[in-house]
Design a protein around this motif. Structure first.
Motif, mmCIF file in Angstrom:
data_model
loop_
_atom_site.group_PDB
_atom_site.id
_atom_site.type_symbol
_atom_site.label_atom_id
_atom_site.label_comp_id
_atom_site.label_asym_id
_atom_site.label_seq_id
_atom_site.Cartn_x
_atom_site.Cartn_y
_atom_site.Cartn_z
ATOM 1 N N VAL A 75 0.937 -1.107 0.011
ATOM 2 C CA VAL A 75 -0.038 -0.147 -0.079
ATOM 3 C C VAL A 75 0.924 1.247 -0.020
ATOM 4 N N LEU A 76 1.042 1.916 -1.000
ATOM 5 C CA LEU A 76 1.774 3.340 -1.362
ATOM 6 C C LEU A 76 1.185 4.354 -1.726
ATOM 7 N N GLY A 77 1.749 5.533 -1.606
ATOM 8 C CA GLY A 77 1.301 6.543 -2.073
ATOM 9 C C GLY A 77 1.594 6.584 -3.538
ATOM 10 N N ILE A 78 0.887 7.579 -4.500
ATOM 11 C CA ILE A 78 1.134 7.487 -5.975
ATOM 12 C C ILE A 78 2.530 7.873 -6.455
ATOM 13 N N ASN A 79 3.400 8.718 -5.717
ATOM 14 C CA ASN A 79 4.508 9.006 -6.221
ATOM 15 C C ASN A 79 5.411 7.889 -5.899
ATOM 16 N N GLU A 80 5.295 7.384 -4.933
ATOM 17 C CA GLU A 80 6.144 6.216 -4.590
ATOM 18 C C GLU A 80 5.998 4.924 -5.355
ATOM 19 N N ALA A 81 4.801 4.750 -5.755
ATOM 20 C CA ALA A 81 4.351 3.591 -6.554
ATOM 21 C C ALA A 81 4.868 3.744 -7.784
ATOM 22 N N GLN A 82 4.854 5.097 -8.613
ATOM 23 C CA GLN A 82 5.141 5.205 -9.748
ATOM 24 C C GLN A 82 6.573 5.315 -9.889
ATOM 25 N N LEU A 83 7.350 5.643 -8.806
ATOM 26 C CA LEU A 83 8.655 5.499 -8.919
ATOM 27 C C LEU A 83 9.400 4.036 -8.825
ATOM 28 N N LYS A 84 8.510 3.063 -7.920
ATOM 29 C CA LYS A 84 8.579 1.799 -8.026
ATOM 30 C C LYS A 84 8.222 0.983 -9.363
ATOM 31 N N MET A 85 7.335 1.591 -10.144
ATOM 32 C CA MET A 85 7.043 0.903 -11.387
ATOM 33 C C MET A 85 8.285 1.453 -12.467
ATOM 34 N N GLN A 86 8.911 2.839 -12.166
ATOM 35 C CA GLN A 86 9.757 3.129 -13.136
ATOM 36 C C GLN A 86 11.127 2.127 -12.869
ATOM 37 N N SER A 87 11.324 1.842 -11.799
ATOM 38 C CA SER A 87 12.444 1.110 -11.675
ATOM 39 C C SER A 87 12.391 -0.495 -11.697
ATOM 40 N N GLY A 88 10.934 -0.901 -11.902
ATOM 41 C CA GLY A 88 10.797 -2.113 -12.202
ATOM 42 C C GLY A 88 10.652 -2.957 -10.747
ATOM 43 N N ALA A 89 10.687 -2.243 -9.566
ATOM 44 C CA ALA A 89 10.532 -2.804 -8.323
ATOM 45 C C ALA A 89 9.164 -3.423 -8.117
ATOM 46 N N VAL A 90 8.206 -2.787 -8.684
ATOM 47 C CA VAL A 90 6.743 -3.462 -8.617
ATOM 48 C C VAL A 90 6.517 -3.812 -10.172
ATOM 49 N N TYR A 91 5.577 -4.859 -10.225
ATOM 50 C CA TYR A 91 5.167 -5.334 -11.832
ATOM 51 C C TYR A 91 3.782 -4.810 -11.992
ATOM 52 N N GLY A 92 3.116 -4.269 -10.930
ATOM 53 C CA GLY A 92 1.709 -3.609 -11.493
ATOM 54 C C GLY A 92 1.086 -2.783 -10.263
ATOM 55 N N THR A 93 0.163 -2.072 -10.534
ATOM 56 C CA THR A 93 -0.447 -1.058 -9.474
ATOM 57 C C THR A 93 -1.952 -1.122 -9.624
ATOM 58 N N ILE A 94 -2.514 -1.274 -8.358
ATOM 59 C CA ILE A 94 -3.938 -1.013 -8.689
ATOM 60 C C ILE A 94 -4.343 0.307 -8.077
ATOM 61 N N LEU A 95 -5.040 1.096 -8.698
ATOM 62 C CA LEU A 95 -5.246 2.483 -8.448
ATOM 63 C C LEU A 95 -6.846 2.707 -8.170
ATOM 64 N N ILE A 96 -7.033 3.210 -6.853
ATOM 65 C CA ILE A 96 -8.346 3.607 -6.575
ATOM 66 C C ILE A 96 -8.409 5.363 -6.858
ATOM 67 N N PRO A 97 -9.266 5.881 -7.654
ATOM 68 C CA PRO A 97 -9.029 7.186 -7.988
ATOM 69 C C PRO A 97 -9.510 8.201 -6.857
ATOM 70 N N SER A 98 -9.542 9.440 -6.908
ATOM 71 C CA SER A 98 -9.945 10.060 -5.992
ATOM 72 C C SER A 98 -11.200 10.521 -5.684
ATOM 73 N N ALA A 134 5.302 -11.374 -16.553
ATOM 74 C CA ALA A 134 5.099 -10.673 -15.338
ATOM 75 C C ALA A 134 3.629 -9.983 -15.710
ATOM 76 N N THR A 135 3.626 -9.395 -16.946
ATOM 77 C CA THR A 135 2.332 -8.504 -17.193
ATOM 78 C C THR A 135 1.021 -9.514 -17.329
ATOM 79 N N GLN A 136 1.252 -10.821 -17.663
ATOM 80 C CA GLN A 136 0.044 -11.451 -17.599
ATOM 81 C C GLN A 136 -0.194 -12.082 -16.190
ATOM 82 N N ILE A 137 0.627 -12.086 -15.498
ATOM 83 C CA ILE A 137 0.280 -12.548 -13.915
ATOM 84 C C ILE A 137 -0.416 -11.260 -13.224
#
Length: 417
Positions: A75-98, A134-137
């Motif tokens: 469970v992350l903030g949007i900025n941290e999640a995007q940084l991890k996506m940019q570095s490949g540290a996470v394979y996907g993100t579930i986003l609940i909009p505001s 990884a995308t498929q999973i």
């Protein structure tokens, strides 16, 4: 004469079959610590005078619904999640909009009143730069979890609307129309979008794996060819091409000096081959944002693998061929994470990936090709593990050949010199 090669080949192929089939047979069963992010931006809303926050409810539902023994849901903030996506540290993100709670509340009211409404959305972001599997999973896990959440929200929203329609004095609520029931049963729209899609010419995220495989083969096969051809030129093994056979007289040269010659040839060859690979990639229109960085890392990786392979051959002789194949290929490819992510393979492969050369080369190449040569995306690990591998090869080769020379275990007959 015939029993030994049969036994060696049988054991060799049994290990090969076990390693290769074990990592592809059932990735979902092997899933462990698969990193995904969950971002809840929902600010809540006021419905019938009460503050509601459906985003928090969905977050808790996902945390309990997604198996923790298989998925590392962060469970992350949007900025941290995007940084991890940019570095490949996470394979996907579930986003609940505001505006999720607001839209859901409007849907509950609008389902029984005239007017235009928009369905609330939940977004599933995949990370194609982490690889197609990884995308498929991510798509499978996210779709299944969000579908279950959608059903739960639909039941809750249906009950809420029926409660609102119940007359104040009691009695039964009016029957909902079929269209209203359908809308309330499936209230959430699930959107699947790629995060930073890969450009064309990347093989849907497989070029990094095959490029890394080329570098590993260049070092491994190169070490075998250099070892054999230089030994032949120095007269330590015969040379045979078709019917032509020659065995030169053995050159009076120490094992250590022989290894130094092989190392030197390997260094020169590595730079030439790294340039050839880069040229071929350019001719095939493969995206190369950091060609110089890719060339330098490629040459360095080939040198590290090649020098280590030559040192093993110098230490154990012909048996080094099998050792090199086991170390770099049989154990290396399944633990590389290039096709099936490490988190979807048996855990002993994840353990091997901590030091197996193929995985280190792969994450280094992937960082250069897909993640803007970001050190946090694996380039740092790829570089330092190559340094460690090169150091091990240099120390091993120097120590063992100097020891053999000290013990006068030369490869030539002094009486015939």
């Amino acid at each position: 004469m015939w029993l030994a090669p049969i036994a060696v080949l049988t054991v060799f192929m049994a290990l090969l079959g076990t390693m290769y089939l074990a990592y592809v047979v059932d990735p979902e069963k092997n899933l462990h610590d698969f990193p995904m992010a969950l971002v809840n931006q929902d600010v809540g809303d006021t419905v019938n005078g009460q503050q509601v926050d459906f985003g928090d409810q969905i977050t808790e539902a996902l945390r309990h619904g997604i198996p923790a023994d298989k998925v590392d849901l962060q469970v992350l903030g949007i900025n941290e999640a995007q940084l991890k996506m940019q570095s490949g540290a996470v394979y996907g993100t579930i986003l609940i909009p505001s505006d999720f709670s607001k839209r859901l509340g409007i849907l509950g009211v609008g389902s029984v009143l005239p007017g235009d409404i928009q369905r609330p959305t939940l977004m599933l972001q995949t990370n194609p730069r982490s690889g197609p599997f990884a995308t498929q999973i991510v798509t499978t896990i996210g779709t299944k979890a969000l579908t279950q959440v959608n059903e739960q929200v639909g039941k809750q929203l249906t009950d809420q609307v029926r409660t609102q329609l119940t007359p104040p004095g009691g009695g039964s609520a009016p029957e909902l129309t079929g269209a209203t029931r359908v809308a309330l049963a499936d209230p959430v729209q699930i959107l699947i979008q790629p995060f930073r899609p890969l450009p064309s010419g990347t093989g849907q995220g497989l070029t990094a794996f095959f490029y890394a495989l080329l570098l590993l083969l260049a070092g491994l096969v190169g070490s075998m060819i250099i070892h054999t051809m230089i030994d032949a030129a120095l007269g330590f093994v015969p040379t045979e091409y078709g019917p032509w056979y020659v065995h030169f007289p053995a050159t009076p040269i120490s094992r250590f000096n022989t290894l130094l010659i092989k190392w030197g040839v390997m260094v020169i060859t590595a730079n030439i081959v790294a340039g050839v690979f880069l040229g071929v990639a350019h001719l095939l229109d493969m995206p190369l944002d950091h060609p110089l960085g890719l060339f330098i890392y490629s040459a360095f990786a080939i040198i590290a693998v090649g020098i280590t392979g030559l040192s093993i051959l110098a230490a154990v002789g012909s048996a080094g061929l099998l050792i090199n194949l086991i170390l770099f290929i049989i154990l290396g490819l399944p633990s590389s994470g290039g096709t099936v992510p490490i988190e979807a393979t048996p855990e002993y492969l994840a353990w091997l990936a901590k030091f197996e050369p193929m995985h280190q080369v792969f994450v280094g190449v992937r960082s250069i090709l897909y993640f803007d040569a970001d050190y946090q995306a694996g380039l740092s690990r790829g570089v330092w593990m190559a340094v460690l591998g090169l150091a091990i090869g240099l120390v091993l080769g120097t120590f063992i050949t100097r020891y053999y020379d000290y013990k006068r275990l030369q490869r030539w007959d002094p009486s015939r010199a």
